[in-house]
Design a protein around this motif. Structure first.
Motif, PDB file in Angstrom:
ATOM      1  N   ALA A  38      48.346  40.969  33.588  1.00  0.00           N
ATOM      2  CA  ALA A  38      48.497  40.267  32.302  1.00  0.00           C
ATOM      3  C   ALA A  38      48.203  38.801  32.570  1.00  0.00           C
ATOM      4  O   ALA A  38      48.042  38.412  33.729  1.00  0.00           O
ATOM      5  N   LEU A  39      48.193  37.989  31.514  1.00  0.00           N
ATOM      6  CA  LEU A  39      48.020  36.539  31.731  1.00  0.00           C
ATOM      7  C   LEU A  39      49.118  36.072  32.677  1.00  0.00           C
ATOM      8  O   LEU A  39      50.284  36.424  32.498  1.00  0.00           O
TER       9      LEU A  39
ATOM     10  N   GLY B  39      37.700  36.719  35.449  1.00  0.00           N
ATOM     11  CA  GLY B  39      38.727  35.677  35.602  1.00  0.00           C
ATOM     12  C   GLY B  39      39.193  35.119  34.272  1.00  0.00           C
ATOM     13  O   GLY B  39      38.389  34.654  33.472  1.00  0.00           O
ATOM     14  N   ALA B  40      40.504  35.190  34.030  1.00  0.00           N
ATOM     15  CA  ALA B  40      41.078  34.721  32.758  1.00  0.00           C
ATOM     16  C   ALA B  40      42.127  33.652  33.017  1.00  0.00           C
ATOM     17  O   ALA B  40      43.295  33.815  32.686  1.00  0.00           O
ATOM     18  N   SER B  41      41.697  32.542  33.634  1.00  0.00           N
ATOM     19  CA  SER B  41      42.659  31.452  33.862  1.00  0.00           C
ATOM     20  C   SER B  41      42.266  30.268  32.986  1.00  0.00           C
ATOM     21  O   SER B  41      42.722  30.146  31.845  1.00  0.00           O
TER      22      SER B  41
ATOM     23  N   ARG C 232      49.412  24.989  34.476  1.00  0.00           N
ATOM     24  CA  ARG C 232      48.187  25.787  34.399  1.00  0.00           C
ATOM     25  C   ARG C 232      48.378  27.053  33.564  1.00  0.00           C
ATOM     26  O   ARG C 232      47.507  27.418  32.765  1.00  0.00           O
ATOM     27  N   ASP C 233      49.530  27.716  33.726  1.00  0.00           N
ATOM     28  CA  ASP C 233      49.722  28.978  33.001  1.00  0.00           C
ATOM     29  C   ASP C 233      49.827  28.745  31.494  1.00  0.00           C
ATOM     30  O   ASP C 233      49.372  29.568  30.698  1.00  0.00           O
ATOM     31  N   ASP C 234      50.425  27.613  31.092  1.00  0.00           N
ATOM     32  CA  ASP C 234      50.482  27.275  29.659  1.00  0.00           C
ATOM     33  C   ASP C 234      49.074  27.036  29.124  1.00  0.00           C
ATOM     34  O   ASP C 234      48.708  27.495  28.042  1.00  0.00           O
ATOM     35  N   LEU C 235      48.279  26.298  29.910  1.00  0.00           N
ATOM     36  CA  LEU C 235      46.916  25.958  29.476  1.00  0.00           C
ATOM     37  C   LEU C 235      46.069  27.234  29.350  1.00  0.00           C
ATOM     38  O   LEU C 235      45.323  27.418  28.374  1.00  0.00           O
TER      39      LEU C 235
END
Ligand SMILES: Cc1cc2nc3c(=O)[nH]c(=O)nc-3n(C[C@H](O)[C@H](O)[C@H](O)COP(=O)(O)OP(=O)(O)OC[C@H]3O[C@@H](n4cnc5c(N)ncnc54)[C@H](O)[C@@H]3O)c2cc1C
Length: 397
Positions: free
Chosen positions: A34-35, A7-9, A103-106
């Motif tokens: 990808a991210l 997990g890469a969040s 969340r995606d920016d973080l």
């Protein structure tokens, strides 16, 4: 020593950063190709998570990316006009330090913090974990790791493999949550617009740097079958639940046909008493999600990742000492976050007209009082609103 993180969040990249800083070889495997850069939603960092981000050297970048949503304009169903609430004041009552960020920016900021020191593998997932640490993947060849950490969110695949299907979860207040991407012009910078009624609320918000805005729907329903992955049925349920609320809400619902990103789930709380077994442990939502959008779970994920890495470093990588220490360190804040989330889920989506008035009245009061007074009121209840600020961050060598 090789550690695999799934997990890469949020929890995954924060854990990878600290583990690599302590000298461990870290691989992160992420199911997405990808991210993630589409969909997502605004999340909150409170004081402890901001301090951890500061120690990682990424706080200025996070603050640059803040959504800047500081005004809430609420229209109560059946009431003549909207009321404005100063969100900055409400949040400052809850925490001395707070930032709201997508969340995606973080996730990208945390990923970039250790991208050169960590091996990231996108587009793959773990299919089996043997007792000796041999891990089988959907695509890549099997590899051996000393430790495996599931940071793969509320519906964690690692948790399913080790603890069984959806181990010990409960639905909070029978509440459901949906988010969809809508055209940017439907949102306004710095402002969230909300329609609030008994058992249902809908809102839209945007942010300066986003190319779209997000519409959020929260509603009560006890029927568990809504969580099944039948997207057309979920969209139909949203249309029926929010029918007749307000013409503006109809416009947001109209976007259901075209939206590029759609999220729908029950608000679920995990209730595992222990989230480690053998070489495997869980971090963030995978292990102890108190409930998305109601329990400060992003801050909890950042804190959990920092504590897990720190305890592993202190124990010299001995997981038989580190995992129990990590669970002990997190137990109280997890317990309090769960209690807090159960209360918020009930209050945030009131089931009666009286509850709607009470919610709006409370928010207006916090927004109208001078900050020191609203803070003092919130401080009187350390278990609730000030939960995060009452956490003392442990220092690791
Ligand atoms: C609609 C919504 C609104 C929210 N609002 C808020 C809010 O206002 N404030 C707040 O603090 N929090 C909020 N949250 C919660 C917040 O998003 C999470 O607490 C936070 O993202 C947890 O981070 P995590 O890294 O533990 O898990 P996640 O962010 O869920 O990340 C899990 C990662 O694992 C990946 N993954 C999943 N399965 C696998 C697999 N089998 N193998 C490999 N990778 C996998 C996923 O693609 C993802 O990248 C909200 C959540 C939702 C859904």
């Amino acid at each position: 020593m090789r550690i695999l993180v799934s997990g890469a969040s949020i929890a995954g990249p924060v854990l990878a950063y600290w583990l690599s800083r302590y000298g461990y070889a870290v691989t992160v495997v992420e199911r997405a190709p990808a991210l993630r850069k589409t969909g997502g939603h605004a999340v909150d960092l409170f004081r402890p998570a901001m301090e951890i981000s500061e120690r990682m050297g990424v706080l200025p970048r996070i603050e640059e990316l803040a959504t800047g949503t500081n005004r809430l304009v609420v229209t109560r169903e059946g009431a003549p006009g909207p009321v404005a609430i100063d969100l900055a004041k409400v949040f400052s009552a809850a925490s001395d330090r707070h930032v709201e960020v997508m969340r995606d920016d973080l996730s990208e900021v945390y990923h970039d913090a250790a991208r050169d020191a960590v091996e990231y593998v996108f587009g793959d997932r773990i299919t089996a974990i043997a007792a000796d640490g041999t891990v089988t993947f959907e695509k890549a060849a099997p590899r051996r790791f000393d430790l495996v950490v599931g940071a793969d969110g509320l519906h964690s695949g690692v948790r399913r493999l080790v603890f069984g299907d959806e181990a010990r979860h409960t639905h909070l207040a029978g509440a459901h949550l949906a988010v969809l991407s809508v055209p940017a012009e439907l949102g306004r910078d710095g402002e969230m617009r909300m329609h609030l009624g008994a058992g249902r609320e809908a809102a839209v918000y945007g942010a300066r740097h986003l190319t779209d805005a997000r519409a959020v729907f929260l509603f009560r329903s006890d029927r568990e079958s809504h969580t099944h992955r039948d997207v057309p049925r979920q969209k139909d349920l949203l249309r029926r639940t929010f029918a007749g609320m307000h013409p503006e809400v109809d416009v947001w619902l109209g976007e259901l046909e075209r939206t590029a990103a759609f999220y729908f789930d029950a608000i679920i709380q995990l209730q595992l008493d222990s989230w480690s077994r053998g070489r495997v442990t869980l971090v963030g939502d995978a292990g102890y999600c108190p409930g998305p959008a109601v329990g400060g779970s992003t801050s909890l994920a950042v804190l959990g990742a920092y504590v897990l890495a720190g305890e592993l470093a202190v124990a010299g990588g001995d997981h038989e000492r580190a995992y129990p220490a990590y669970e002990r360190e997190m137990a109280e804040v997890v317990r309090r976050s769960r209690a807090f989330a159960r209360g918020v889920a009930k209050t945030l989506i009131p089931s009666s007209a009286l509850g709607v008035r009470a919610l709006l009245g409370g928010a207006r009061l916090l927004s109208a009082l001078p900050t020191p007074i609203s803070r003092a009121i919130a401080k009187a209840n350390d278990k609730g609103l000030r939960l995060h600020d009452s956490i003392r961050l442990k220092a690791y060598p």
